[in-house]
Design an enzyme around this catalytic site. Structure first.
Site, PDB file in Angstrom:
ATOM      1  N   HIS A  33       7.172   1.114 -10.978  1.00 26.98           N
ATOM      2  CA  HIS A  33       6.059   0.643 -10.150  1.00 26.98           C
ATOM      3  C   HIS A  33       4.762   1.042 -10.819  1.00 26.98           C
ATOM      4  CE1 HIS A  33       7.594   4.538  -8.794  1.00 26.98           C
ATOM      5  NE2 HIS A  33       6.338   4.877  -8.573  1.00 26.98           N
ATOM      6  N   ARG A  75       0.839  -1.198   0.000  1.00 21.07           N
ATOM      7  CA  ARG A  75       0.000   0.000   0.000  1.00 21.07           C
ATOM      8  C   ARG A  75       0.873   1.247   0.000  1.00 21.07           C
ATOM      9  NH1 ARG A  75      -5.046  -1.860   0.169  1.00 21.07           N
ATOM     10  NH2 ARG A  75      -5.346  -3.859   1.220  1.00 21.07           N
ATOM     11  N   VAL A  97      10.279   7.778  -7.251  1.00 24.75           N
ATOM     12  CA  VAL A  97      11.060   6.598  -6.855  1.00 24.75           C
ATOM     13  C   VAL A  97      11.489   5.898  -8.135  1.00 24.75           C
ATOM     14  CG1 VAL A  97      11.073   4.416  -5.606  1.00 24.75           C
ATOM     15  CG2 VAL A  97       9.792   6.359  -4.678  1.00 24.75           C
ATOM     16  N   ASN A 101       4.422   6.309 -13.851  1.00 21.73           N
ATOM     17  CA  ASN A 101       5.057   7.582 -14.200  1.00 21.73           C
ATOM     18  C   ASN A 101       6.490   7.347 -14.673  1.00 21.73           C
ATOM     19  OD1 ASN A 101       2.782   9.130 -13.332  1.00 21.73           O
ATOM     20  ND2 ASN A 101       3.439   8.852 -11.209  1.00 21.73           N
ATOM     21  N   HIS A 157       1.078   2.017 -10.238  1.00 23.43           N
ATOM     22  CA  HIS A 157       0.093   2.463  -9.250  1.00 23.43           C
ATOM     23  C   HIS A 157      -1.236   1.813  -9.601  1.00 23.43           C
ATOM     24  CE1 HIS A 157       2.295   6.132  -7.639  1.00 23.43           C
ATOM     25  NE2 HIS A 157       2.946   5.970  -8.776  1.00 23.43           N
TER      26      HIS A 157
HETATM   27  P1  AMP Z   1       5.984   7.976  -8.188  1.00 23.07           P
HETATM   28  O1  AMP Z   1       5.817   9.426  -7.790  1.00 23.07           O
HETATM   29  O2  AMP Z   1       5.187   7.576  -9.385  1.00 23.07           O
HETATM   30  O3  AMP Z   1       7.457   7.623  -8.334  1.00 23.07           O
HETATM   31  O4  AMP Z   1       5.392   7.138  -7.003  1.00 23.07           O
HETATM   32  C1  AMP Z   1       6.108   6.876  -5.843  1.00 23.07           C
HETATM   33  C2  AMP Z   1       5.101   6.527  -4.785  1.00 23.07           C
HETATM   34  O5  AMP Z   1       5.784   5.897  -3.716  1.00 23.07           O
HETATM   35  C3  AMP Z   1       4.374   7.731  -4.183  1.00 23.07           C
HETATM   36  O6  AMP Z   1       2.975   7.595  -4.418  1.00 23.07           O
HETATM   37  C4  AMP Z   1       4.734   7.671  -2.705  1.00 23.07           C
HETATM   38  O7  AMP Z   1       3.674   8.038  -1.860  1.00 23.07           O
HETATM   39  C5  AMP Z   1       5.118   6.214  -2.536  1.00 23.07           C
HETATM   40  N1  AMP Z   1       6.024   5.903  -1.449  1.00 23.07           N
HETATM   41  C6  AMP Z   1       7.155   6.567  -1.115  1.00 23.07           C
HETATM   42  N2  AMP Z   1       7.755   5.985  -0.063  1.00 23.07           N
HETATM   43  C7  AMP Z   1       6.985   4.908   0.264  1.00 23.07           C
HETATM   44  C8  AMP Z   1       7.066   3.893   1.262  1.00 23.07           C
HETATM   45  N3  AMP Z   1       8.085   3.858   2.149  1.00 23.07           N
HETATM   46  N4  AMP Z   1       6.099   2.968   1.318  1.00 23.07           N
HETATM   47  C9  AMP Z   1       5.064   3.010   0.449  1.00 23.07           C
HETATM   48  N5  AMP Z   1       4.931   3.933  -0.517  1.00 23.07           N
HETATM   49  C10 AMP Z   1       5.874   4.862  -0.616  1.00 23.07           C
END
Ligand code: AMP
Length: 116
Positions: free
Chosen positions: A102, A31, A98, A89, A104
């Protein structure tokens, strides 16, 4: 970025806690820490791939399995019939924060289009 300092590699390795809801040989899903919908799950390949730009033909199966995981999780979360959104993204302009690809999976509310 190497796998050693990649946040999602560390979650996959169990070194950083996360609310993991799905695991397979190829992917892990947990999540989102800052959910943007009632259900907001991140589906990540175990293999470290930084961005969509880094994918090769050899990764097609890996990427396909992210979507099969999304399908299974959406069903499990009760989203399949009403609908849900999947988003990946790529780089700064799209808001990637990140750098381990991944998918979403967002659902549980009405989505607008176009996305911001
Ligand atoms: P993006 O901006 O597409 O790279 O998505 C990265 C996602 O990772 C964001 O929606 C963050 O809220 C989520 N995120 C960052 N750190 C964590 C974590 N430790 N556990 C779960 N989700 C995370």
């Amino acid at each position: 970025m190497t796998t050693e300092d990649c946040l999602f590699c560390q979650i996959i390795a169990g070194d950083i806690p996360a609310d993991i809801i799905y695991e397979s040989d190829d992917a892990v899903a947990f999540r989102d820490i800052n959910p943007q919908a009632p259900t907001h799950v991140l589906i990540v390949p175990r293999q470290h791939i930084a961005t969509i730009n880094d994918l090769t033909d050899e990764d097609c199966d890996t990427v396909g399995k992210l979507f099969m995981a999304a399908q299974a999780i959406a069903k499990e979360e009760g989203l399949a019939d009403d609908g849900y959104r999947t988003v990946m993204n790529c780089n700064a302009a799209a808001g990637q924060s990140v750098f381990h690809i991944h998918l979403h999976l967002l659902g549980g509310r009405l989505m607008s289009w176009p996305p911001g």
